[in-house]
Design a protein around this motif. Sequence first.
Motif, mmCIF file in Angstrom:
data_model
loop_
_atom_site.group_PDB
_atom_site.id
_atom_site.type_symbol
_atom_site.label_atom_id
_atom_site.label_comp_id
_atom_site.label_asym_id
_atom_site.label_seq_id
_atom_site.Cartn_x
_atom_site.Cartn_y
_atom_site.Cartn_z
ATOM 1 N N MET A 91 0.833 -1.202 0.000
ATOM 2 C CA MET A 91 0.000 0.000 0.000
ATOM 3 C C MET A 91 0.869 1.253 0.000
ATOM 4 N N ILE A 92 1.972 1.217 0.753
ATOM 5 C CA ILE A 92 2.912 2.332 0.734
ATOM 6 C C ILE A 92 3.548 2.457 -0.650
ATOM 7 N N ALA A 93 3.980 1.323 -1.214
ATOM 8 C CA ALA A 93 4.685 1.322 -2.494
ATOM 9 C C ALA A 93 3.790 1.719 -3.659
ATOM 10 N N ALA A 152 8.056 -10.629 -10.625
ATOM 11 C CA ALA A 152 6.721 -11.142 -10.925
ATOM 12 C C ALA A 152 5.666 -10.390 -10.125
ATOM 13 N N PHE A 153 5.943 -10.114 -8.848
ATOM 14 C CA PHE A 153 4.978 -9.385 -8.028
ATOM 15 C C PHE A 153 4.875 -7.932 -8.499
ATOM 16 N N ARG A 154 5.980 -7.354 -8.915
ATOM 17 C CA ARG A 154 5.937 -5.985 -9.434
ATOM 18 C C ARG A 154 5.073 -5.910 -10.677
ATOM 19 N N ARG A 155 5.170 -6.899 -11.550
ATOM 20 C CA ARG A 155 4.300 -6.926 -12.733
ATOM 21 C C ARG A 155 2.846 -7.053 -12.323
ATOM 22 N N ARG A 156 2.574 -7.912 -11.343
ATOM 23 C CA ARG A 156 1.197 -8.075 -10.865
ATOM 24 C C ARG A 156 0.633 -6.747 -10.368
ATOM 25 N N MET A 157 1.453 -5.976 -9.650
ATOM 26 C CA MET A 157 1.000 -4.712 -9.075
ATOM 27 C C MET A 157 1.050 -3.553 -10.072
ATOM 28 N N GLY A 158 1.696 -3.761 -11.205
ATOM 29 C CA GLY A 158 1.793 -2.699 -12.203
ATOM 30 C C GLY A 158 2.782 -1.611 -11.840
ATOM 31 N N ARG A 177 -3.737 -4.144 -3.904
ATOM 32 C CA ARG A 177 -4.599 -3.286 -4.710
ATOM 33 C C ARG A 177 -5.508 -4.069 -5.663
ATOM 34 N N ASP A 178 -5.101 -5.287 -6.038
ATOM 35 C CA ASP A 178 -5.928 -6.088 -6.947
ATOM 36 C C ASP A 178 -6.766 -7.122 -6.195
#
Length: 280
Positions: free
Chosen positions: A91-93, A123-129, A264-265
């Motif tokens: 949430m911070i990021a 992979a998690f960064r891609r998920r979060m956009g 967020r998703d």
Amino acid sequence: MTTTHATATREQWLDARLALLEAEKELTRRSDELARQRQALPWVRIEKPYAFDTEAGTVPLAGLFQGRSQLLVYHFMFGPDYEAGCPSCSMIADGFDGFAVHLAHHDTMLCAVSRAPLPTLQAFRRRMGWRFPWASSGGCDFNADFNVLFTERQQREGGIEYNWRREAPMPVAAKEPLAGRTVQEWRLRGEEGPVAQIASMTGTDVATYTRDRPGMSAFVLEDGVVYHTYSTYARGLDGLWGAYQWLDRAPKGRNESGIWWRHRDAYDAPAPTKAASCCG
């Protein structure tokens, strides 16, 4: 339904608002002074040769600066046993991408650092956009040295010193294993607490989840030498949590009694709002 909150005329509201303005100005002045005190802290030369896995390959701490003289590291809770990043850190990021661009053009690099392997972080960064730089420190002592990683033994024996305070041992029987306990089996103070709720979102148990901790550290690079200048943890990160800065200005404030945020998703779709009609 009549509100139970105090109401007033516009003139009465203005009088109260002007009184509050004086308190806000005082807080701003105090915040400016604290910033000056942070910048006046002595610097500590970094001697250890840390190595980080990044998109550009394995780099030393100086490599995270990417040509800038200042580096801000967010210690993102994402251990090698996590299935997803900490939702609070996430949430911070969620606010990083927008201002990281501005920081980079002001001689300051923002980078998240976690222990999980680089492919997992990517992979998690891609998920979060997200697009901000994220490095893996899994192969070095960086997290432990900057007080955001602790061992199972420290948990058991009360050897954790986080945010400059020593924590009591985890509330578990001495012979009862910590590692591998499921969230359902774990009870904090006799019930499933907020830490267990957050741990479940990362796919881990409480003990595994809490061996990593959040924080932020600042560094400067001068004449090829990296210095540590500042670190903060726990509530010291409050000012970086953008959503809370907005909620603190909302009519009901933070208005929370437990863990309400998610990745967020992972929020349920909001209920559709019936459009107001000008015809009644």
